[in-house]
Design an enzyme around this catalytic site. Structure first.
Site, PDB file in Angstrom:
ATOM      1  N   ASP A   1       0.847  -1.186  -0.028  1.00 36.89           N
ATOM      2  CA  ASP A   1      -0.080   0.148  -0.197  1.00 36.89           C
ATOM      3  C   ASP A   1       1.017   1.266  -0.095  1.00 36.89           C
ATOM      4  O   ASP A   1       1.802   1.392   1.013  1.00 36.89           O
ATOM      5  CB  ASP A   1      -0.831   0.100   1.221  1.00 36.89           C
ATOM      6  CG  ASP A   1      -1.911   1.133   1.336  1.00 36.89           C
ATOM      7  OD1 ASP A   1      -1.425   2.136   0.725  1.00 36.89           O
ATOM      8  OD2 ASP A   1      -2.996   0.922   2.141  1.00 36.89           O
TER       9      ASP A   1
ATOM     10  N   TYR B   1     -10.199  15.117  -4.343  1.00 37.26           N
ATOM     11  CA  TYR B   1      -9.274  14.475  -5.529  1.00 37.26           C
ATOM     12  C   TYR B   1      -8.723  15.558  -6.153  1.00 37.26           C
ATOM     13  O   TYR B   1      -7.459  15.659  -6.340  1.00 37.26           O
ATOM     14  CB  TYR B   1     -10.220  13.775  -6.551  1.00 37.26           C
ATOM     15  CG  TYR B   1      -9.473  12.955  -7.637  1.00 37.26           C
ATOM     16  CD1 TYR B   1      -8.571  12.096  -7.429  1.00 37.26           C
ATOM     17  CD2 TYR B   1      -9.796  13.535  -8.851  1.00 37.26           C
ATOM     18  CE1 TYR B   1      -7.932  11.476  -8.526  1.00 37.26           C
ATOM     19  CE2 TYR B   1      -9.107  12.962 -10.111  1.00 37.26           C
ATOM     20  CZ  TYR B   1      -8.331  11.755  -9.756  1.00 37.26           C
ATOM     21  OH  TYR B   1      -7.422  11.116 -10.779  1.00 37.26           O
TER      22      TYR B   1
HETATM   23  P1  NAD Z   1      -7.613   2.170 -10.579  1.00 33.94           P
HETATM   24  O1  NAD Z   1      -8.655   2.605  -9.821  1.00 33.94           O
HETATM   25  O2  NAD Z   1      -8.074   1.272 -11.877  1.00 33.94           O
HETATM   26  O3  NAD Z   1      -6.522   1.339  -9.904  1.00 33.94           O
HETATM   27  C1  NAD Z   1      -5.355   0.689 -10.422  1.00 33.94           C
HETATM   28  C2  NAD Z   1      -4.461   0.173  -9.325  1.00 33.94           C
HETATM   29  O4  NAD Z   1      -4.258   1.094  -8.068  1.00 33.94           O
HETATM   30  C3  NAD Z   1      -5.431  -1.202  -8.651  1.00 33.94           C
HETATM   31  O5  NAD Z   1      -4.604  -2.166  -9.148  1.00 33.94           O
HETATM   32  C4  NAD Z   1      -5.325  -0.551  -7.085  1.00 33.94           C
HETATM   33  O6  NAD Z   1      -5.458  -1.740  -6.523  1.00 33.94           O
HETATM   34  C5  NAD Z   1      -4.211   0.348  -6.951  1.00 33.94           C
HETATM   35  N1  NAD Z   1      -4.263   0.924  -5.847  1.00 33.94           N
HETATM   36  C6  NAD Z   1      -5.198   1.721  -5.469  1.00 33.94           C
HETATM   37  N2  NAD Z   1      -4.864   2.253  -4.071  1.00 33.94           N
HETATM   38  C7  NAD Z   1      -3.577   1.708  -3.995  1.00 33.94           C
HETATM   39  C8  NAD Z   1      -2.514   1.931  -2.909  1.00 33.94           C
HETATM   40  N3  NAD Z   1      -2.928   2.760  -1.749  1.00 33.94           N
HETATM   41  N4  NAD Z   1      -1.498   1.275  -2.907  1.00 33.94           N
HETATM   42  C9  NAD Z   1      -1.121   0.724  -4.035  1.00 33.94           C
HETATM   43  N5  NAD Z   1      -1.889   0.471  -4.937  1.00 33.94           N
HETATM   44  C10 NAD Z   1      -3.175   1.022  -5.085  1.00 33.94           C
HETATM   45  O7  NAD Z   1      -6.713   3.320 -10.996  1.00 33.94           O
HETATM   46  P2  NAD Z   1      -6.333   4.080 -12.518  1.00 33.94           P
HETATM   47  O8  NAD Z   1      -7.498   4.621 -13.235  1.00 33.94           O
HETATM   48  O9  NAD Z   1      -5.536   3.138 -13.062  1.00 33.94           O
HETATM   49  O10 NAD Z   1      -5.533   5.419 -12.075  1.00 33.94           O
HETATM   50  C11 NAD Z   1      -4.393   5.207 -11.965  1.00 33.94           C
HETATM   51  C12 NAD Z   1      -3.688   6.946 -11.629  1.00 33.94           C
HETATM   52  O11 NAD Z   1      -4.155   7.651 -12.522  1.00 33.94           O
HETATM   53  C13 NAD Z   1      -4.085   7.565 -10.326  1.00 33.94           C
HETATM   54  O12 NAD Z   1      -3.099   8.352  -9.759  1.00 33.94           O
HETATM   55  C14 NAD Z   1      -5.426   8.208 -10.728  1.00 33.94           C
HETATM   56  O13 NAD Z   1      -5.799   9.149  -9.818  1.00 33.94           O
HETATM   57  C15 NAD Z   1      -4.912   8.502 -12.109  1.00 33.94           C
HETATM   58  N6  NAD Z   1      -5.962   9.158 -13.008  1.00 33.94           N
HETATM   59  C16 NAD Z   1      -6.914   8.203 -13.519  1.00 33.94           C
HETATM   60  C17 NAD Z   1      -7.955   8.843 -14.355  1.00 33.94           C
HETATM   61  C18 NAD Z   1      -8.987   7.692 -14.962  1.00 33.94           C
HETATM   62  O14 NAD Z   1      -9.913   8.334 -15.490  1.00 33.94           O
HETATM   63  N7  NAD Z   1      -8.833   6.578 -14.689  1.00 33.94           N
HETATM   64  C19 NAD Z   1      -7.912  10.161 -14.975  1.00 33.94           C
HETATM   65  C20 NAD Z   1      -6.793  10.956 -14.283  1.00 33.94           C
HETATM   66  C21 NAD Z   1      -5.967  10.625 -13.505  1.00 33.94           C
END
Ligand code: NAD
Length: 253
Positions: A55, A148
């Protein structure tokens, strides 16, 4: 030797797309993720990678993961502080303090722990690339998503500061700011914003595209391609930037 790439939250979503992009380029990849099943699936799909449950908000868990990386590789060439969580949606007066703190912790404290280690191993190397995942929510105000947006603006503050601290040591630091990325995470965000705002999910989904000049969502592969570019020699003079991968956000909903 092949490049050594570390990605947090790399077992699924955008982080996994980054991992697979770097693997396709012949890099060695280490990922951590809080989801044990996703880590096991990733490790099974990509034997030879270093994949560990950790984590990003836990200093001891991150020291364990990053210590293993250091023991195996002696350092890292690319570190992607990618972990983030959407946090609660709602008007500020309704928000729960624990949920606020949890959102800031994953997005900001996790990035700090990851980047602190990156700085420690990269400074003696005199080289390295750090990419932090912010969001287009780090470039705009974002009604009903105060935790966020706050966390992702803070990630850009961290990025710009680290670019200044580490630049003289040959280390580049940039943030990426994806727009709405197709996938299960945005499905969850759309559902929670719809509930908080009283709109239908269809209307919320349409509003994301309405506010984007290219009128399209983003894919995880789009994001991974940009990270690969930033980490490549083509990005050799790029540091301290917050680069949007979002089809040009005109406004947030
Ligand atoms: P997601 O919700 O699909 O999660 C991806 C992974 O993150 C999962 O496998 C989850 O288990 C892991 N995770 C969550 N909390 C964690 C922690 N405390 N420690 C370790 N792993 C953890 O997320 P995503 O869409 O792949 O987003 C990845 C990054 O991109 C994030 O920083 C998110 O804020 C950013 N982001 C996402 C989007 C979008 O539309 N999906 C848009 C802009 C930015």
């Amino acid at each position: 030797m092949s490049r050594r790439v570390v990605i947090t939250a790399g077992a699924s979503g955008i982080g996994r797309a980054m991992a697979e992009r770097f693997l396709s380029e012949g890099a060695r990849v280490a990922i951590c993720d809080v989801d044990a099943q996703a880590v096991a699936d990733f490790a099974a799909a990509h034997p030879g990678t270093l994949a560990q449950v950790a984590d990003v908000t836990s200093e001891s868990a991150m020291e364990g993961f990053l210590g293993q990386v250091e023991a195996a590789w002696g350092g890292a060439d690319v570190v992607c502080a990618n972990a983030g969580t959407g946090g609660p949606a709602g008007a500020v007066e309704t928000l729960d303090y624990d949920a606020w703190q949890a959102c800031i912790a994953v997005n900001l404290h996790g990035a700090f722990l990851t980047c602190r280690w990156a700085a420690r191993v990269m400074k003696p190397q005199g080289s390295g690339v750090i990419v932090l995942t912010s969001s287009n929510a780090g470039l705009f105000g974002y009604p009903l998503r105060a935790p966020y947006a706050s966390a992702k603006w803070a990630v850009i503050g961290l990025t710009k500061t680290l670019a200044m601290e580490l630049g003289p040591h040959g280390i580049r630091v940039n943030a990426i700011c994806p727009g709405a990325v197709e996938g299960p995470r945005m499905d969850r965000v759309v559902a929670s914003v719809a509930q908080a705002s009283g709109q239908t999910e269809k209307a919320v989904r349409a509003s994301y595209v309405d506010g984007v000049s290219l009128r399209s969502w983003v894919t995880a592969e789009d994001v991974a391609a940009t990270v690969a570019f930033l980490a490549s020699d083509a990005g050799a003079r790029i540091s301290g930037q917050a680069l949007a991968i979002d089809g040009h956000t005109e406004r947030m909903t």
